[in-house]
Scaffold this motif. Structure first.
Motif, short mmCIF file in Angstrom:
data_model
loop_
_atom_site.label_atom_id
_atom_site.label_comp_id
_atom_site.label_asym_id
_atom_site.label_seq_id
_atom_site.Cartn_x
_atom_site.Cartn_y
_atom_site.Cartn_z
N SER A 163 -27.43 32.61 6.31
CA SER A 163 -26.46 31.66 5.78
C SER A 163 -26.22 30.64 6.80
O SER A 163 -26.40 30.92 8.21
N SER A 164 -25.98 29.47 6.60
CA SER A 164 -25.55 28.65 7.65
C SER A 164 -24.09 28.74 8.40
O SER A 164 -23.13 28.86 7.52
N GLY A 165 -24.14 28.67 9.60
CA GLY A 165 -23.06 29.08 10.14
C GLY A 165 -22.25 27.80 10.97
O GLY A 165 -23.17 26.68 11.27
N TYR A 166 -20.84 27.73 11.35
CA TYR A 166 -20.32 26.74 12.03
C TYR A 166 -19.48 27.34 13.07
O TYR A 166 -18.87 28.33 12.91
N LYS A 167 -19.37 26.38 14.19
CA LYS A 167 -18.60 27.02 15.35
C LYS A 167 -17.90 25.76 16.01
O LYS A 167 -18.19 24.77 15.95
N CYS A 168 -16.76 26.05 16.47
CA CYS A 168 -15.69 25.16 16.89
C CYS A 168 -16.23 25.04 18.44
O CYS A 168 -16.36 25.75 19.10
N SER A 169 -16.31 23.79 18.85
CA SER A 169 -17.02 23.66 20.43
C SER A 169 -15.86 23.65 21.26
O SER A 169 -16.22 23.69 22.46
N GLU A 170 -14.46 23.60 20.81
CA GLU A 170 -13.28 23.81 21.76
C GLU A 170 -13.19 25.33 22.04
O GLU A 170 -12.91 25.74 23.29
N CYS A 171 -13.08 26.20 21.14
CA CYS A 171 -12.54 27.63 21.36
C CYS A 171 -13.70 28.52 20.88
O CYS A 171 -13.50 29.90 21.16
N GLY A 218 -12.96 20.88 8.39
CA GLY A 218 -12.43 19.43 9.30
C GLY A 218 -11.74 20.12 10.47
O GLY A 218 -11.69 19.44 11.40
N ARG A 219 -10.88 21.14 10.42
CA ARG A 219 -9.86 21.44 11.43
C ARG A 219 -10.13 22.90 11.65
O ARG A 219 -10.33 23.86 10.90
N CYS A 220 -10.28 23.32 13.05
CA CYS A 220 -10.56 24.57 13.41
C CYS A 220 -9.34 25.74 13.08
O CYS A 220 -8.13 25.15 13.26
N GLY A 221 -9.88 26.70 12.53
CA GLY A 221 -8.61 27.57 12.14
C GLY A 221 -7.90 28.39 13.21
O GLY A 221 -7.08 29.14 13.15
N GLU A 222 -8.45 28.31 14.64
CA GLU A 222 -7.84 28.89 15.59
C GLU A 222 -7.17 27.96 16.60
O GLU A 222 -5.81 28.14 16.72
N CYS A 223 -7.92 27.01 17.12
CA CYS A 223 -7.09 26.29 18.01
C CYS A 223 -6.18 24.87 17.19
O CYS A 223 -5.96 23.96 17.91
N GLN A 224 -6.83 24.78 16.07
CA GLN A 224 -6.05 23.65 15.11
C GLN A 224 -6.70 22.18 15.58
O GLN A 224 -5.81 21.36 15.39
N ALA A 225 -7.84 22.18 16.24
CA ALA A 225 -8.29 20.82 16.67
C ALA A 225 -9.25 20.41 15.41
O ALA A 225 -9.69 21.07 14.84
N TRP A 226 -9.13 18.97 15.34
CA TRP A 226 -9.83 18.29 14.32
C TRP A 226 -11.16 17.96 14.71
O TRP A 226 -11.30 17.37 15.91
N GLY A 227 -12.45 18.01 14.01
CA GLY A 227 -13.35 17.46 14.13
C GLY A 227 -14.30 18.19 15.33
O GLY A 227 -15.42 17.53 15.68
N THR A 228 -13.99 19.57 15.53
CA THR A 228 -14.70 20.21 16.57
C THR A 228 -15.59 21.16 15.86
O THR A 228 -16.36 21.82 16.76
#
Length: 460
Positions: free
Chosen positions: A14-22, A31-41
């Motif tokens: 399956s296709s996965g997605y990762k936050c570039s910040e955390c 659209g928003r990271c569930g850990e660090c709450q950053a948008w568009g990462t």
């Protein structure tokens, strides 16, 4: 058969997605990271295959809980009695303690004092500072008398180098000031970031458990007073302590928000001065003014900070208002609670307070938040209104309701015993079904059901 295996592989991939910040990962794009709450990462990683962990060979079989040797985890006194009180008796080998507080509250001073006293009595201590140079820490240690032969100091910001110092020295106590200043070369991000704090904390905790080494971590706080960094940090450590205090007051209070080895309802009191920090076994004297004669508008109460009774003085001043909206000013008390008590006094006792400015404060900068202080606030206000001082050596406590009733509060007998120990002889307390308990010899207790009963007793 080939078609079936391909369908299974398709379901596993399956296709996965990762936050570039955390580094947080998710199965679908958001659209928003569930850990660090950053948008568009959140970015797509590509194809990930679901994996499961197979069982491995057992190095040590499970044992009955009654057969586990707990002698290695016995409490070790730190030499600072107020800290030991909060921790439940001392530090536990292998435990990780997180100490958080606002800048300038005295975290580094407290831990440096702990480091020196522990080094003199229990063994080697390694103090890792990432915010100051070694010379700056030594100057503070000389000023507060925190010098010890077994206290080792290193200024380091790299996690790998800090762990190397730990492996070489193998101290009994490790102090890291602070966890947000260390960074690891293994993960991306700057020091203090979510990913870095998670990696630093996990590595230090693993080293503490492996070497059976007590670890004290200093943590920064955000603007709203919560601990900076991921919430996971508070879950990983064994003890979370909050160091509190007003900037313009010398009093500091230490509370445990989490403690796997002891209670969380104890409070430690400290006096922070130019000469260092000192535990206060009896801090009540800081919150009571010393006057030869009783003064109108003052009342002594007994508050419970955790399990600890604390005597404090409430002062009130009333003055005729020069505006259509009388001023209501408070210090150390909940302003909405004081406003409610003013309304109760005016409606239930016919006190004329609507055209007067009211100023209600505590002595010494102490904060009183529990409802048990209601009765003392009301009595102080009525004393200021009538100009009559309350009797000397009198204490009062109890919760006041909107109907004017005085409700029971926890620890009535404990508060009475503390007041008697400090030389008080009279108390006005709420009536309770079980009574106030055993009364000390020579101590007079009057129980009241209504606020009007207390006022009739003290202002006949």
């Amino acid at each position: 058969m080939v078609k079936t295996s391909r369908s299974v592989a398709a379901r596993q991939a399956s296709s996965g997605y990762k936050c570039s910040e955390c580094g947080w990962t998710t199965a679908k794009w958001v659209g928003r990271c569930g850990e660090c709450q950053a948008w568009g990462t959140v970015e797509e990683l590509g194809v990930t295959v679901a994996r499961t962990t197979a069982a491995s060979s057992i190095a040590a079989p499970a044992s009955k809980i009654a057969d586990v040797d707990a002698t290695e985890s016995a409490y070790l006194p730190t030499g600072v009695s107020e800290l030991d009180r909060v921790l439940g008796g001392g530090v536990v080998p292998g435990a990780v303690v997180l100490l958080a507080g606002e800048p300038g509250v005295g975290k580094s001073t407290l831990l440096l004092d702990v480091a020196a006293k522990f080094a003199r009595s229990s063994g080697d201590v390694l103090y890792v500072t990432g915010e100051e140079s070694a010379a700056q820490v030594k100057l503070r240690a000389q000023r507060i008398g925190a010098m010890a032969d077994a206290l080792y100091l290193v200024a380091e910001n790299d996690l790998g180098s800090a762990l190397g110092q730990v492996e070489q020295l193998k101290p009994r106590l490790l102090i890291v000031d602070s966890v947000q200043t260390l960074s690891s070369a293994v993960v991306e991000g700057s020091a203090g970031g979510v990913t870095q704090v998670r990696e630093v904390a996990a590595s230090l905790i693993a080293a503490a458990k492996r070497l059976n080494m007590t670890t004290l971590l200093v943590g920064h706080v955000t603007k709203d007073g919560s601990i900076a960094g991921p919430r996971l940090l508070e879950h990983l450590v064994d003890v979370v302590c909050q160091f509190e205090g007003e900037r313009h007051s010398r009093l500091r209070m230490l509370r445990a928000a989490k403690n796997r080895y002891g209670p969380t309802d104890e409070v430690g009191c400290f006096d922070l001065s130019e000469q260092g920090i000192e535990g206060l076994a009896d801090p009540s004297g800081l919150f009571i003014s010393r006057t030869k004669e009783p003064v109108s508008g003052t009342c002594i109460t007994v508050a419970l900070e955790g399990k600890r009774p604390l005597l404090a003085e409430v002062q009130s001043l009333l003055a005729k208002s020069s505006t259509s909206q009388p001023r209501r000013a408070t210090s150390g008390l909940d302003s909405s609670r004081v406003a409610m008590l003013l309304a109760v006094l005016q409606q239930r006792t016919k006190a004329q307070l609507s055209e007067q400015d009211s100023y209600v404060a505590t002595v010494g900068g102490v904060k009183l938040t529990e409802p048990a202080t209601d009765l003392s606030i009301a009595l102080a206000i009525m004393s200021a209104s009538s100009g009559k001082p309350l009797p000397a050596r009198l204490i009062a406590f109890g919760e006041v309701g909107l109907a004017g009733e005085v409700r029971p509060v926890p620890g009535i007998n404990q508060r009475i015993q503390e007041a008697h120990r400090l030389g008080f002889s009279h108390a006005v307390v709420p009536a309770s079904p079980n009574g106030p308990g055993p009364i000390p010899s020579g101590f007079s207790v009057r129980e009241v059901h209504q606020l009007g009963d207390a006022l009739a007793l003290l202002f006949p």
